[in-house]
Write a protein that holds these residues in place. Structure first.
Motif, PDB file in Angstrom:
ATOM      1  N   ALA A 151       5.155   4.551  -9.756  1.00  0.00           N
ATOM      2  CA  ALA A 151       5.496   5.437 -10.869  1.00  0.00           C
ATOM      3  C   ALA A 151       5.855   6.832 -10.340  1.00  0.00           C
ATOM      4  O   ALA A 151       6.810   7.464 -10.839  1.00  0.00           O
ATOM      5  N   GLU A 152       5.133   7.288  -9.340  1.00  0.00           N
ATOM      6  CA  GLU A 152       5.420   8.618  -8.770  1.00  0.00           C
ATOM      7  C   GLU A 152       6.800   8.631  -8.121  1.00  0.00           C
ATOM      8  O   GLU A 152       7.564   9.574  -8.278  1.00  0.00           O
TER       9      GLU A 152
ATOM     10  N   ASP B 141       0.803  -1.228   0.000  1.00  0.00           N
ATOM     11  CA  ASP B 141       0.000   0.000   0.000  1.00  0.00           C
ATOM     12  C   ASP B 141       0.834   1.276   0.000  1.00  0.00           C
ATOM     13  O   ASP B 141       0.298   2.376   0.085  1.00  0.00           O
ATOM     14  N   GLY B 142       2.158   1.128  -0.063  1.00  0.00           N
ATOM     15  CA  GLY B 142       3.017   2.311  -0.126  1.00  0.00           C
ATOM     16  C   GLY B 142       3.487   2.823   1.212  1.00  0.00           C
ATOM     17  O   GLY B 142       4.306   3.739   1.275  1.00  0.00           O
TER      18      GLY B 142
ATOM     19  N   ALA C  30      -3.691  -0.981  -8.847  1.00  0.00           N
ATOM     20  CA  ALA C  30      -3.546   0.239  -9.650  1.00  0.00           C
ATOM     21  C   ALA C  30      -3.021   1.386  -8.799  1.00  0.00           C
ATOM     22  O   ALA C  30      -2.170   2.165  -9.242  1.00  0.00           O
ATOM     23  N   ARG C  31      -3.530   1.487  -7.559  1.00  0.00           N
ATOM     24  CA  ARG C  31      -3.029   2.537  -6.665  1.00  0.00           C
ATOM     25  C   ARG C  31      -1.555   2.320  -6.345  1.00  0.00           C
ATOM     26  O   ARG C  31      -0.766   3.268  -6.312  1.00  0.00           O
TER      27      ARG C  31
END
Length: 384
Positions: A379-380, A353-354, A372-373
């Motif tokens: 990518a960010e 989840d980052g 997707a999230r």
């Protein structure tokens, strides 16, 4: 006349008894009351020492007010036979009774210099540190990777200390091959290791060891501890789990261990895999695929290729049904307990989840949104 003599004798006896009682009370107060030590010290008790020698050392360092009271008090308490070798932190103003308890208790050293072989998933190092007794904190003296670096001079000099303590700390999730390779490089251990122990059966823990201890004996201790942990967890397992044997539960625990480093997630992650097994779904977990490639000999160091995810190997849970044939690492107690008492959820999927944790989902559509999230976050980060 005899009456006067008897009366006088009785008076003297009473005075003597009162004096002795007062002396005993004073000595007891000296033994149990705050001591004269102005600052905490590290007291080393050599093997084969005795209370007379320890009392002399304590008196010389200003820790006790009377060697005699210290020895008599310990003898009266029945503790002189329990003297333990080691290095013990003596608190400032510690009473004689507290000092006696410290040096006759568990025997676990609480200060002095210590060498710690730390076996981690991504590397191993040897740390020499020493406790600063006044501040009650360890000070690093030397640190090095025994696989790639020479032992620094501070470490070589420190090894001359006869009171040096030794420890081997094994992290959760390391493989048995990694443990054996690390133990081979520990110059304070002895003996050969004929074969790598079975995967999963070494308990992550911080082990106190003796200088010159056999490597095989330490590995046996690690195995015995893991067997005990697994047996206790198996006896307390939840009903209806899809495991037929404790060994299968250990396999699941190793997967849970490799999938999350967040303690609060272990039981939830275990529930996902248990739910998938119950539904006949493939586990589809990357760590098992990686183990099939590396055989536990270090980290992969790169992402998985599509060809590797499609290849039919005993550990590719994207292809095979059910559990892989063996554990893929050595799981800790918490992961074993999670595998045998998973959370009650309907989750079938999870993805990063980052934040270091995972996003869990009950349906594939929800999972795809979470994926997707996560890809957007990746990518960010790549663009920064």
């Amino acid at each position: 006349m005899w009456r006067n003599i008897a009366s006088g004798f009785l008076t003297v006896a009473i005075v003597l008894l009162l004096g002795i009682a007062g002396l005993v009370a004073w000595a007891q107060k000296q033994y149990e009351g705050p001591g004269p030590l102005a600052e905490a010290i590290c007291l080393r008790v050599p093997a084969g020492s005795n209370f007379r020698k320890i009392a002399a050392d304590l008196a010389e360092r200003g820790a006790i007010s009377s060697e005699f009271i210290f020895r008599v008090g310990a003898d009266y308490a029945g503790k002189t036979a329990g003297l333990k070798a080691g290095s013990f932190r003596i608190e400032e103003h510690a009473s004689m009774a507290e000092i006696v308890d410290a040096i006759t208790g568990t025997g676990v050293s609480t200060c002095g210099a210590e060498v710690n072989l730390r076996i981690g998933v991504n590397g191993t190092d040897i740390l020499l540190r020493e406790l600063e007794p006044a501040e009650n904190r360890y000070v690093e003296v030397a640190r090095f990777d025994p696989a790639t670096e020479e032992a620094p001079a501070e470490y070589v000099a420190g090894m001359e200390d006869p009171g040096l303590r030794f420890r081997v700390t094994m992290a959760e999730g390391v493989t048995s091959w990694q443990v054996v390779e690390a133990l081979k490089r520990a110059d304070f251990l002895s003996g050969e290791v004929e074969e790598v122990p079975d995967e999963g059966w070494l308990a992550p823990h911080s082990y106190e060891v003796e200088r010159g201890e056999e490597r095989s004996a330490l590995l046996q201790r690690m195995r015995q501890r893991q067997e005990t942990i697994l047996a206790e967890a198996w006896a307390a397992r939840a009903d209806g789990l899809p495991y037929e044997t404790p060994e299968e539960a250990l396999i699941m625990a190793s997967i849970v261990e490799k999938e999350t480093g967040v303690p609060e997630e272990r039981r939830i992650v275990a529930s996902v895999f248990v739910n998938r097994l119950r539904k006949g779904m493939k586990l589809q977990t990357d760590p098992t695929v990686i183990y099939g490639i590396t055989k536990g000999k270090g980290v992969l160091g790169r992402g998985l290729r599509q060809s590797e995810l499609r290849a039919r190997t005993p550990y590719n849970t994207y292809v095979i049904e059910g559990l892989p044939p063996t554990p893929i690492a050595n799981p800790g107690r918490e992961s074993i307990e999670a595998a045998l008492n998973p959370a009650e959820t309907d989750y079938l999927y999870f993805v990063a989840d980052g934040t270091g944790g995972h996003a869990f989902a009950e349906t594939l559509a929800e999972h795809n949104r979470n994926v997707a999230r996560w890809r957007a976050i990746e990518a960010e980060r790549a663009g920064q």
